[in-house]
Design an enzyme around this catalytic site. Structure first.
Site, PDB file in Angstrom:
ATOM      1  CE  LYS A  97      -5.536  55.793  16.904  1.00 54.01           C
ATOM      2  NZ  LYS A  97      -4.073  55.944  17.093  1.00 54.01           N
ATOM      3  CG  ASN A  98      -3.152  52.314  16.999  1.00 55.81           C
ATOM      4  OD1 ASN A  98      -3.273  53.428  16.494  1.00 55.81           O
ATOM      5  ND2 ASN A  98      -3.220  52.108  18.305  1.00 55.81           N
TER       6      ASN A  98
ATOM      7  CB  CYS B  77       1.807  63.233  22.636  1.00 50.52           C
ATOM      8  SG  CYS B  77       1.710  61.597  23.310  1.00 50.52           S
TER       9      CYS B  77
ATOM     10  NE  ARG C 239       3.760  58.117  21.796  1.00 49.19           N
ATOM     11  CZ  ARG C 239       2.512  58.003  21.361  1.00 49.19           C
ATOM     12  NH1 ARG C 239       1.579  58.784  21.827  1.00 49.19           N
ATOM     13  NH2 ARG C 239       2.173  57.082  20.468  1.00 49.19           N
TER      14      ARG C 239
ATOM     15  CG  ASP D 208      15.329  54.830  23.043  1.00 48.04           C
ATOM     16  OD1 ASP D 208      14.114  55.100  22.978  1.00 48.04           O
ATOM     17  OD2 ASP D 208      15.792  54.016  23.853  1.00 48.04           O
ATOM     18  CG  LEU D 209      13.695  51.036  22.008  1.00 44.74           C
ATOM     19  CD1 LEU D 209      12.507  50.263  22.557  1.00 44.74           C
ATOM     20  CD2 LEU D 209      14.999  50.425  22.523  1.00 44.74           C
TER      21      LEU D 209
ATOM     22  CG  ASP E 252      -4.128  52.524  23.219  1.00 45.46           C
ATOM     23  OD1 ASP E 252      -3.658  53.626  23.524  1.00 45.46           O
ATOM     24  OD2 ASP E 252      -3.605  51.777  22.370  1.00 45.46           O
TER      25      ASP E 252
ATOM     26  NE  ARG F 160      -4.711  62.013  16.611  1.00 54.05           N
ATOM     27  CZ  ARG F 160      -3.627  61.742  17.320  1.00 54.05           C
ATOM     28  NH1 ARG F 160      -3.358  62.434  18.402  1.00 54.05           N
ATOM     29  NH2 ARG F 160      -2.798  60.791  16.950  1.00 54.05           N
TER      30      ARG F 160
HETATM   31  N1  EPU Z   1       9.514  53.756  23.853  1.00 54.78           N
HETATM   32  C1  EPU Z   1      10.843  53.959  24.110  1.00 54.78           C
HETATM   33  N2  EPU Z   1      11.708  53.971  23.054  1.00 54.78           N
HETATM   34  C2  EPU Z   1      11.301  53.776  21.782  1.00 54.78           C
HETATM   35  C3  EPU Z   1       9.937  53.543  21.523  1.00 54.78           C
HETATM   36  C4  EPU Z   1       9.060  53.539  22.590  1.00 54.78           C
HETATM   37  O1  EPU Z   1      11.244  54.165  25.254  1.00 54.78           O
HETATM   38  O2  EPU Z   1      12.139  53.813  20.858  1.00 54.78           O
HETATM   39  C5  EPU Z   1       8.563  53.817  24.975  1.00 54.78           C
HETATM   40  C6  EPU Z   1       7.536  54.936  24.768  1.00 54.78           C
HETATM   41  O3  EPU Z   1       8.018  56.182  25.215  1.00 54.78           O
HETATM   42  C7  EPU Z   1       6.356  54.437  25.557  1.00 54.78           C
HETATM   43  C8  EPU Z   1       6.469  52.908  25.427  1.00 54.78           C
HETATM   44  O4  EPU Z   1       7.800  52.634  25.014  1.00 54.78           O
HETATM   45  O5  EPU Z   1       6.488  54.782  26.895  1.00 54.78           O
HETATM   46  C9  EPU Z   1       5.501  52.287  24.439  1.00 54.78           C
HETATM   47  O6  EPU Z   1       5.741  52.805  23.145  1.00 54.78           O
HETATM   48  P1  EPU Z   1       5.353  52.004  21.837  1.00 54.78           P
HETATM   49  O7  EPU Z   1       6.420  52.238  20.826  1.00 54.78           O
HETATM   50  O8  EPU Z   1       5.027  50.589  22.176  1.00 54.78           O
HETATM   51  O9  EPU Z   1       4.018  52.709  21.409  1.00 54.78           O
HETATM   52  P2  EPU Z   1       3.715  53.581  20.124  1.00 54.78           P
HETATM   53  O10 EPU Z   1       4.121  52.818  18.892  1.00 54.78           O
HETATM   54  O11 EPU Z   1       4.247  54.944  20.292  1.00 54.78           O
HETATM   55  C10 EPU Z   1       1.376  52.509  19.837  1.00 54.78           C
HETATM   56  C11 EPU Z   1      -0.012  52.993  19.603  1.00 54.78           C
HETATM   57  C12 EPU Z   1      -0.554  53.639  20.880  1.00 54.78           C
HETATM   58  C13 EPU Z   1      -0.505  52.603  21.986  1.00 54.78           C
HETATM   59  C14 EPU Z   1       0.913  52.049  22.133  1.00 54.78           C
HETATM   60  C15 EPU Z   1       1.039  50.939  23.150  1.00 54.78           C
HETATM   61  C16 EPU Z   1      -0.050  53.533  17.276  1.00 54.78           C
HETATM   62  C17 EPU Z   1      -0.184  54.571  16.248  1.00 54.78           C
HETATM   63  N3  EPU Z   1      -0.034  53.953  18.530  1.00 54.78           N
HETATM   64  O12 EPU Z   1       2.154  53.644  20.175  1.00 54.78           O
HETATM   65  O13 EPU Z   1      -1.903  53.969  20.618  1.00 54.78           O
HETATM   66  O14 EPU Z   1      -0.935  53.180  23.170  1.00 54.78           O
HETATM   67  O15 EPU Z   1       1.374  51.543  20.871  1.00 54.78           O
HETATM   68  O16 EPU Z   1       0.238  49.873  22.803  1.00 54.78           O
HETATM   69  O17 EPU Z   1       0.014  52.358  16.969  1.00 54.78           O
HETATM   70  C18 EPU Z   1      -3.817  55.336  20.532  1.00 54.78           C
HETATM   71  O18 EPU Z   1      -4.236  54.619  19.645  1.00 54.78           O
HETATM   72  O19 EPU Z   1      -4.543  56.235  21.065  1.00 54.78           O
HETATM   73  C19 EPU Z   1      -2.443  55.172  20.997  1.00 54.78           C
HETATM   74  C20 EPU Z   1      -1.835  56.067  21.742  1.00 54.78           C
END
Ligand code: EPU
Length: 465
Positions: free
Chosen positions: A31-32, A126, A131, A134-135, A314, A406
């Protein structure tokens, strides 16, 4: 027989626990990886043919988002999607669809790279936490774009993006993917430092390279992207889903069983293998398969989630479910998300003995779990509740399938193939007289009261992306 009315009860999984799972299965697509790769087609001129796309509702939503922007999306049997985004004309993503899917924010980088402007609703929080983005936004700014927030949407404008070095404060998966998408057609060279190393990030980079991008270093903390003028179409196969694979291995382990997952590089699951070995399970990784044979009773161990190659957040709910039946006390520390223990109260209803303090769960192993009616709050917690139900005494019901669907394709069919007694039931609303689960303890009675979902045909006949 006790009867009751439960208004609002719709589709649920009914699981008769206590059966040992054994057998093997081929892992579906990730999925990801599929979601950002679908978003990345916005940058491609020509038809993109994607194989091994999982049949899950998140993929459907991403397909609708692409269509709403003007893309043409066609599904072929066997998990193939044909996407032509050449016809995309809109840079504005619809709130109604984007709000259903956090990953949909990935389209921001792709739209920015293609049109020099993107207007995408800001992802809400969520159940896992806020979520933050900022980055992502800081990185877009460094590439030369301006960022505004209007009426709840992020508007990123940058007609001439220019490559630069982007140091990420943390290795965010989403920010790495989004910035890679924005940078791939920018002028000059972009270097993303402290980049996420997850296999799904690598898969996105590999897809972009297959479509004509110049990217190096994916899988390391430093990704270098040399901008190209255009990307073309082509054919690509998505990597297998290590999280789904981990779910089935743990389903085998928690039932004292013997399950093999096939079709994926075992190093993607190295951290899970290590944890399972520490609990006394026998793990064999060979070629493109991983086999886990559970001991009769496993021992407690401590786990800390971390960015790849660390233990995946996850799989955290799923390992907690498994450890809830271990001998001894385990701790599981969650370092990625702020609020990823919300499901623990549901596990407690099945008899698990878990206390959460801040980001650490302490799990005192119990000899057995018991049946209950529980609700999945998110995808992976849903998987954890299914695991607990498979191991529990009696017949459990799991709601919240809109979350489970999902991320897991044909979950109950695949578990049934491994020997689970699991069925999806649908009830019209409002639900009338139903047997009380705790009293009947009988899958057949519950199914006849509700009516099982019509037998799913072959996976290829199911609606998909
Ligand atoms: N974060 C920040 N600032 C940012 C972006 C992220 O502080 O700009 C924080 C987030 O709030 C969070 C942490 O960094 O606490 C990790 O966020 P990350 O961006 O790494 O994760 P994501 O891209 O939102 C993806 C997967 C998640 C998985 C995480 C961590 C997808 C669609 N989702 O989320 O998968 O848990 O990476 O590996 O790729 C799932 O599949 O059920 C799922 C939640």
């Amino acid at each position: 027989m006790v009867t009751e009315t439960l208004a609002g009860l719709r589709t649920r999984l009914v699981v008769e626990g206590g059966r040992r799972l054994a057998g093997s299965l081929t892992v579906p697509g990730a999925k990801n990886a599929a979601l950002p790769i679908m978003a990345a087609t916005i940058l491609c001129e020509g038809e993109v043919v994607l194989h091994r796309v999982p049949r899950i509702t998140d993929v459907d939503v991403m397909a609708y988002i692409l269509e709403s922007l003007g893309a043409r999306v066609r599904e072929q049997p066997g998990g193939t999607l044909v996407i032509n985004s050449t016809s995309v004309t809109s840079h504005t993503a619809p709130y109604a669809l984007v709000s259903k899917l956090n990953a949909s924010f990935d389209i921001t980088g792709a739209l920015l790279g293609r049109f020099g402007i993107a207007e995408v609703p800001r992802p809400g929080g969520c159940v896992l936490g806020p979520r933050a983005i900022d980055l992502h936004l800081d990185g877009f700014g460094r590439l030369g774009a301006s960022v505004d927030l209007e009426h709840g949407s992020v508007i990123v404008t940058g007609r001439r993006l220019r490559g630069t070095t982007i140091p990420l404060a943390k290795p965010s998966v989403g920010a790495t993917k989004n910035l890679m998408l924005a940078a791939v057609r920018a002028e000059a060279t972009t270097r993303i430092e402290n980049a996420a190393r997850e296999p799904e990030v690598v898969d996105l980079a590999d897809f972009l390279v297959a479509m004509g991008a110049r990217i190096q270093g994916q899988g390391s903390p430093s990704i270098v992207i040399e901008g190209v003028r255009r990307l073309h179409g082509g054919e690509y196969t998505i990597i297998p889903d290590r999280l789904v694979a981990g779910t089935y291995l743990l389903a085998g382990a928690i039932t004292g069983g013997d399950v093999t997952v096939r079709g994926l590089d075992p190093t993607m699951l190295a951290s899970l293998q290590e944890v399972l070995r520490a609990t006394g399970a026998e793990v064999a990784a060979e070629g493109v398969s991983v086999r886990v044979q559970a001991p009769r009773r496993w021992t407690a161990t401590d786990v800390t989630t971390a960015p790849y190659p660390g233990f995946p957040t996850d799989l955290q709910p799923l390992i907690v479910a498994y450890l809830s039946l271990a001998q001894g006390t385990s701790t599981v520390e969650e370092t990625i998300f702020d609020a990823r223990f919300v499901y623990v109260s549901e596990l407690a209803r099945m008899g698990a003995d878990i206390t959460v303090a801040g980001r650490t769960a302490t799990i005192r192993g119990v000899p057995a779990l018991k049946d209950a009616v529980v609700e999945a709050p998110d995808i992976r917690a849903g998987g954890a509740l299914v695991l607990a139900a498979l191991a529990a005494q009696g017949t459990s019901e799991i709601g919240g399938l809109e979350h489970i669907d999902r991320g897991y394709e044909f979950l109950e069919e695949r578990l049934a193939e491994l020997g689970a007694a699991i069925v999806r039931i649908s009830a019209a609303e409002p639900v009338t007289l139903r047997p009380h689960v705790g009293e009947t303890q009988d899958l057949a009675a519950i199914v006849s009261a509700f009516g099982a979902r019509p037998a799913a045909g072959s996976p290829g006949t199911q609606p998909g992306g």
